[in-house]
Design an enzyme around this catalytic site. Structure first.
Site, PDB file in Angstrom:
ATOM      1  N   LYS A 226     -28.862  23.662  38.426  1.00  0.00           N
ATOM      2  CA  LYS A 226     -27.980  24.620  37.771  1.00  0.00           C
ATOM      3  C   LYS A 226     -28.425  26.069  38.019  1.00  0.00           C
ATOM      4  CE  LYS A 226     -25.981  21.659  34.219  1.00  0.00           C
ATOM      5  NZ  LYS A 226     -25.799  21.403  32.787  1.00  0.00           N
ATOM      6  N   ARG A 271     -30.158  13.782  33.208  1.00  0.00           N
ATOM      7  CA  ARG A 271     -29.025  13.691  34.137  1.00  0.00           C
ATOM      8  C   ARG A 271     -29.345  14.529  35.376  1.00  0.00           C
ATOM      9  NH1 ARG A 271     -24.032  16.282  35.158  1.00  0.00           N
ATOM     10  NH2 ARG A 271     -22.332  14.813  35.610  1.00  0.00           N
TER      11      ARG A 271
END
Length: 296
Positions: A226, A271
């Site tokens: 991210k 995740r």
């Protein structure tokens, strides 16, 4: 802790790894890799799932809607056309625990029938009918915090106290689940790193994971590749592996330490895009911990 996922169970006594399978043309990191135009490449998708399982993934998370910053919504039919054939094929070919990343009531219902075992919703079951549909499946649910919607969430995220506000939201959504009959032990919480948050907001959340552990709920945490990782190490999206794995390990350690302090049994799911590397670093960490326990 054992999470009951339909006809399967997930051991959360140690961190579990969820492999991300984005069957979308426009996801932020791997969009289009498993598609030919708008059409899902099923053979390539199954090869990816097989590789993730061989690398040690505990869960495969299948998503048919991009929720990257600025993403446009998809229709229910588009999402169904992407998700259902993949869930059916993965269920038929592998003995895998399947999560479906969706906010849509019809997708929740049909994915459950097709073989899904867990429901992972970035909108925390706030779309029309989603809460009732999830309850009807009997499957565990993950509730994530997101400020605004993907198209606008990173425009100007503002909080007075990001940790308290995110916690309050998740507790409210947990109560909504309890009210429709979803058991507490079937509810996981996700602070939503990168979903309507600045770097400072994300760091505040990652530094306060003990408060999320204290809720008694298991957690699903996703920071893989991210923007926050890129900002921390000044790196583009293709060079965030080490940063992502490091943050995953730090989060696993933080959760484990708090669990030990308060004696709770809630677990953690990480995740990730890079399953093999994440599993390796968690294995080294866990075996070191186990060895220390043996010699004490």
């Amino acid at each position: 802790m054992t999470l009951i996922c339909g006809n399967k169970t997930l051991d959360l006594s140690r961190p579990a790894v969820m492999g991300i399978v984005n069957i979308t043309p426009d996801s932020f990191s791997d969009g289009g890799q498993l598609c030919v135009g708008e059409k899902v490449d099923l053979d390539k998708t199954l090869q990816t799932v097989e590789s993730m399982l061989a690398d040690g993934a505990d869960i495969i998370d299948i998503g048919g809607e991009s929720t990257r910053p600025g993403a446009s919504p998809v229709t229910t039919q588009q999402e169904l056309d992407r998700v259902l054939p993949v869930v059916q094929a993965v269920s038929a070919r592998f003995d895998a625990l399947i999560s479906v990343d969706t906010s849509t009531a019809q997708v929740i219902t049909e994915a459950s029938k097709a073989g899904a075992h867990l429901l992972n919703d970035v909108r925390a079951l706030r779309r029309e009918g989603a809460l009732q549909a999830a309850a009807a499946t009997g499957l565990p649910v993950c509730l994530m915090h997101m400020q605004n919607q993907p198209a606008s969430m990173q425009a100007n995220p503002v909080y007075t106290d990001v940790v308290t506000e995110v916690l309050n939201f998740l507790q409210q959504r947990k109560q909504a689940c309890l009210d429709v009959g979803i058991a507490s032990e079937q509810i996981l919480l996700d602070p939503g790193f990168g979903f309507g948050k600045t770097l400072e907001h994300n760091l505040a959340l990652s530094s306060s994971l003990d408060r999320f552990v204290d809720t008694g709920q298991s957690l699903l945490l996703g920071v893989s590749r991210k923007t926050m990782i890129g900002q921390l190490i000044n790196s583009n999206i293709d060079n965030r592996l080490i940063g992502s794995v490091t943050m995953a390990l730090l989060m696993a350690q933080s959760v484990a330490q708090r669990r030990a302090q308060i004696g709770c049994s809630n677990g953690i799911i990480l995740r990730v895009h890079d399953v093999r590397e994440t599993v390796q670093v968690l294995t080294v960490w866990q075996r070191t911990i186990d060895f220390k326990k043996e010699i004490i």
